[in-house]
Write a protein that holds these residues in place. Structure first.
Motif, PDB file in Angstrom:
ATOM      1  N   THR A  64       0.849  -1.203   0.000  1.00 24.69           N
ATOM      2  CA  THR A  64       0.000   0.000   0.000  1.00 24.69           C
ATOM      3  C   THR A  64       0.879   1.245   0.000  1.00 24.69           C
ATOM      4  O   THR A  64       2.002   1.222   0.500  1.00 24.69           O
ATOM      5  CB  THR A  64      -0.916   0.034   1.241  1.00 24.69           C
ATOM      6  OG1 THR A  64      -0.110   0.007   2.415  1.00 24.69           O
ATOM      7  CG2 THR A  64      -1.879  -1.138   1.257  1.00 24.69           C
ATOM      8  N   ARG A  65       0.332   2.308  -0.596  1.00 17.41           N
ATOM      9  CA  ARG A  65       1.045   3.596  -0.569  1.00 17.41           C
ATOM     10  C   ARG A  65       0.056   4.731  -0.827  1.00 17.41           C
ATOM     11  O   ARG A  65      -1.083   4.505  -1.209  1.00 17.41           O
ATOM     12  CB  ARG A  65       2.192   3.608  -1.574  1.00 17.41           C
ATOM     13  CG  ARG A  65       1.773   3.589  -3.024  1.00 17.41           C
ATOM     14  CD  ARG A  65       2.983   3.617  -3.922  1.00 17.41           C
ATOM     15  NE  ARG A  65       2.582   3.751  -5.311  1.00 17.41           N
ATOM     16  CZ  ARG A  65       3.362   3.516  -6.333  1.00 17.41           C
ATOM     17  NH1 ARG A  65       4.605   3.142  -6.141  1.00 17.41           N
ATOM     18  NH2 ARG A  65       2.926   3.661  -7.561  1.00 17.41           N
ATOM     19  N   ASN A  66       0.520   5.943  -0.618  1.00  9.80           N
ATOM     20  CA  ASN A  66      -0.257   7.163  -0.877  1.00  9.80           C
ATOM     21  C   ASN A  66      -1.605   7.192  -0.159  1.00  9.80           C
ATOM     22  O   ASN A  66      -2.632   7.514  -0.735  1.00  9.80           O
ATOM     23  CB  ASN A  66      -0.457   7.374  -2.385  1.00  9.80           C
ATOM     24  CG  ASN A  66       0.850   7.638  -3.100  1.00  9.80           C
ATOM     25  OD1 ASN A  66       1.761   8.236  -2.540  1.00  9.80           O
ATOM     26  ND2 ASN A  66       0.966   7.165  -4.324  1.00  9.80           N
ATOM     27  N   GLY A  67      -1.593   6.826   1.122  1.00  7.80           N
ATOM     28  CA  GLY A  67      -2.810   6.926   1.923  1.00  7.80           C
ATOM     29  C   GLY A  67      -3.817   5.821   1.719  1.00  7.80           C
ATOM     30  O   GLY A  67      -4.971   5.944   2.124  1.00  7.80           O
ATOM     31  N   ALA A  68      -3.411   4.725   1.098  1.00  5.56           N
ATOM     32  CA  ALA A  68      -4.334   3.603   0.868  1.00  5.56           C
ATOM     33  C   ALA A  68      -4.829   3.047   2.198  1.00  5.56           C
ATOM     34  O   ALA A  68      -4.110   3.033   3.194  1.00  5.56           O
ATOM     35  CB  ALA A  68      -3.639   2.510   0.074  1.00  5.56           C
ATOM     36  N   SER A  69      -6.077   2.605   2.187  1.00  6.19           N
ATOM     37  CA  SER A  69      -6.691   2.016   3.377  1.00  6.19           C
ATOM     38  C   SER A  69      -7.682   0.959   2.905  1.00  6.19           C
ATOM     39  O   SER A  69      -8.694   1.295   2.284  1.00  6.19           O
ATOM     40  CB  SER A  69      -7.397   3.106   4.186  1.00  6.19           C
ATOM     41  OG  SER A  69      -8.021   2.548   5.313  1.00  6.19           O
ATOM     42  N   VAL A  70      -7.390  -0.325   3.177  1.00  4.45           N
ATOM     43  CA  VAL A  70      -8.146  -1.419   2.576  1.00  4.45           C
ATOM     44  C   VAL A  70      -8.712  -2.368   3.634  1.00  4.45           C
ATOM     45  O   VAL A  70      -7.976  -2.868   4.479  1.00  4.45           O
ATOM     46  CB  VAL A  70      -7.265  -2.227   1.600  1.00  4.45           C
ATOM     47  CG1 VAL A  70      -8.021  -3.399   1.011  1.00  4.45           C
ATOM     48  CG2 VAL A  70      -6.727  -1.328   0.503  1.00  4.45           C
ATOM     49  N   ASP A  71     -10.008  -2.626   3.539  1.00  4.34           N
ATOM     50  CA  ASP A  71     -10.651  -3.711   4.268  1.00  4.34           C
ATOM     51  C   ASP A  71     -10.730  -4.867   3.283  1.00  4.34           C
ATOM     52  O   ASP A  71     -11.523  -4.849   2.346  1.00  4.34           O
ATOM     53  CB  ASP A  71     -12.042  -3.308   4.748  1.00  4.34           C
ATOM     54  CG  ASP A  71     -11.969  -2.300   5.869  1.00  4.34           C
ATOM     55  OD1 ASP A  71     -11.291  -2.587   6.865  1.00  4.34           O
ATOM     56  OD2 ASP A  71     -12.575  -1.221   5.743  1.00  4.34           O
ATOM     57  N   TYR A  72      -9.868  -5.861   3.481  1.00  3.00           N
ATOM     58  CA  TYR A  72      -9.691  -6.957   2.543  1.00  3.00           C
ATOM     59  C   TYR A  72     -10.392  -8.208   3.061  1.00  3.00           C
ATOM     60  O   TYR A  72     -10.248  -8.577   4.222  1.00  3.00           O
ATOM     61  CB  TYR A  72      -8.193  -7.227   2.382  1.00  3.00           C
ATOM     62  CG  TYR A  72      -7.850  -8.403   1.516  1.00  3.00           C
ATOM     63  CD1 TYR A  72      -7.948  -8.317   0.142  1.00  3.00           C
ATOM     64  CD2 TYR A  72      -7.402  -9.588   2.073  1.00  3.00           C
ATOM     65  CE1 TYR A  72      -7.611  -9.395  -0.666  1.00  3.00           C
ATOM     66  CE2 TYR A  72      -7.059 -10.664   1.281  1.00  3.00           C
ATOM     67  CZ  TYR A  72      -7.166 -10.567  -0.085  1.00  3.00           C
ATOM     68  OH  TYR A  72      -6.832 -11.634  -0.872  1.00  3.00           O
ATOM     69  N   LEU A  73     -11.167  -8.841   2.179  1.00  2.00           N
ATOM     70  CA  LEU A  73     -11.826 -10.094   2.527  1.00  2.00           C
ATOM     71  C   LEU A  73     -11.512 -11.123   1.451  1.00  2.00           C
ATOM     72  O   LEU A  73     -11.687 -10.863   0.264  1.00  2.00           O
ATOM     73  CB  LEU A  73     -13.345  -9.906   2.632  1.00  2.00           C
ATOM     74  CG  LEU A  73     -14.176 -11.167   2.878  1.00  2.00           C
ATOM     75  CD1 LEU A  73     -13.775 -11.848   4.188  1.00  2.00           C
ATOM     76  CD2 LEU A  73     -15.658 -10.824   2.874  1.00  2.00           C
ATOM     77  N   GLU A  74     -11.044 -12.276   1.889  1.00  2.00           N
ATOM     78  CA  GLU A  74     -10.738 -13.362   0.984  1.00  2.00           C
ATOM     79  C   GLU A  74     -11.639 -14.536   1.353  1.00  2.00           C
ATOM     80  O   GLU A  74     -11.670 -14.962   2.507  1.00  2.00           O
ATOM     81  CB  GLU A  74      -9.269 -13.735   1.166  1.00  2.00           C
ATOM     82  CG  GLU A  74      -8.717 -14.630   0.127  1.00  2.00           C
ATOM     83  CD  GLU A  74      -7.220 -14.748   0.291  1.00  2.00           C
ATOM     84  OE1 GLU A  74      -6.482 -13.861  -0.198  1.00  2.00           O
ATOM     85  OE2 GLU A  74      -6.783 -15.728   0.915  1.00  2.00           O
ATOM     86  N   VAL A  75     -12.382 -15.048   0.362  1.00  2.00           N
ATOM     87  CA  VAL A  75     -13.376 -16.085   0.613  1.00  2.00           C
ATOM     88  C   VAL A  75     -13.016 -17.353  -0.159  1.00  2.00           C
ATOM     89  O   VAL A  75     -12.780 -17.310  -1.366  1.00  2.00           O
ATOM     90  CB  VAL A  75     -14.787 -15.603   0.200  1.00  2.00           C
ATOM     91  CG1 VAL A  75     -15.826 -16.685   0.466  1.00  2.00           C
ATOM     92  CG2 VAL A  75     -15.144 -14.325   0.938  1.00  2.00           C
ATOM     93  N   ALA A  76     -12.990 -18.473   0.552  1.00  2.00           N
ATOM     94  CA  ALA A  76     -12.744 -19.792  -0.033  1.00  2.00           C
ATOM     95  C   ALA A  76     -11.442 -19.829  -0.825  1.00  2.00           C
ATOM     96  O   ALA A  76     -11.376 -20.332  -1.942  1.00  2.00           O
ATOM     97  CB  ALA A  76     -13.921 -20.230  -0.895  1.00  2.00           C
ATOM     98  N   SER A  77     -10.381 -19.311  -0.240  1.00  5.57           N
ATOM     99  CA  SER A  77      -9.077 -19.310  -0.900  1.00  5.57           C
ATOM    100  C   SER A  77      -8.346 -20.616  -0.613  1.00  5.57           C
ATOM    101  O   SER A  77      -8.690 -21.360   0.307  1.00  5.57           O
ATOM    102  CB  SER A  77      -8.243 -18.137  -0.402  1.00  5.57           C
ATOM    103  OG  SER A  77      -8.149 -18.188   1.010  1.00  5.57           O
TER     104      SER A  77
END
Length: 149
Positions: A64-77
């Protein structure tokens, strides 16, 4: 659909834009690199299968860069001789549902299970519901465009 392809994902955003939502269905992804550049919002991956190129052990890296903000969800990986790596500064907040696979040679099974443990349902319900709704809308659009009677 990606079958044995090296992939680079780049999610971009900029200051002043409202939070966004990205939903992807992916399978068999070779050790991708993913850059989140200024994007703020939700990223949901449904059904990804990660594996290392040429049977080497590797990592799927999120940056991540430049103020990125992520709610990440991974399903059935599923992880084939690979693992997930992300920034530890709080800009990338991963959650998992039904993750499978196994640890890399440098990772214990206990660590893999701890990292990929299912998030409590109440934490992911809204994000998963939105991702499935995205897929439903795409399906309806496909029917409208390609299956007219």
């Amino acid at each position: 659909y990606q079958e044995q392809s090296r992939s680079l994902y780049r999610f971009e955003g900029k200051e002043g834009l409202p939070p966004g939502r990205i939903t992807l269905g992916t399978v068999k992804v070779e050790m991708p690199s993913r850059l989140v550049d200024g994007f703020r919002g939700q990223v949901t991956l449904l059904f990804p299968q990660y594996y290392a190129y040429n049977n080497t052990h590797g990592q799927c890296r999120w940056t991540t860069r430049n103020g990125a903000s992520v709610d990440y969800l991974e399903v059935a990986s599923y992880y084939y001789m690979s693992s997930l790596e992300w920034p530890g500064d709080g800009s990338f907040r991963p959650k998992f549902l039904a993750a499978g696979g196994g640890p890399t040679s440098s990772e214990t099974p206990e660590h893999f299970l701890e990292v990929h443990a299912d998030a409590p349902a109440e934490e992911v319900r809204a994000q998963l519901q939105a991702a499935l709704e995205d897929f439903r809308r795409v399906g309806l659009l496909d029917l409208k465009l390609n299956c007219q009677q």
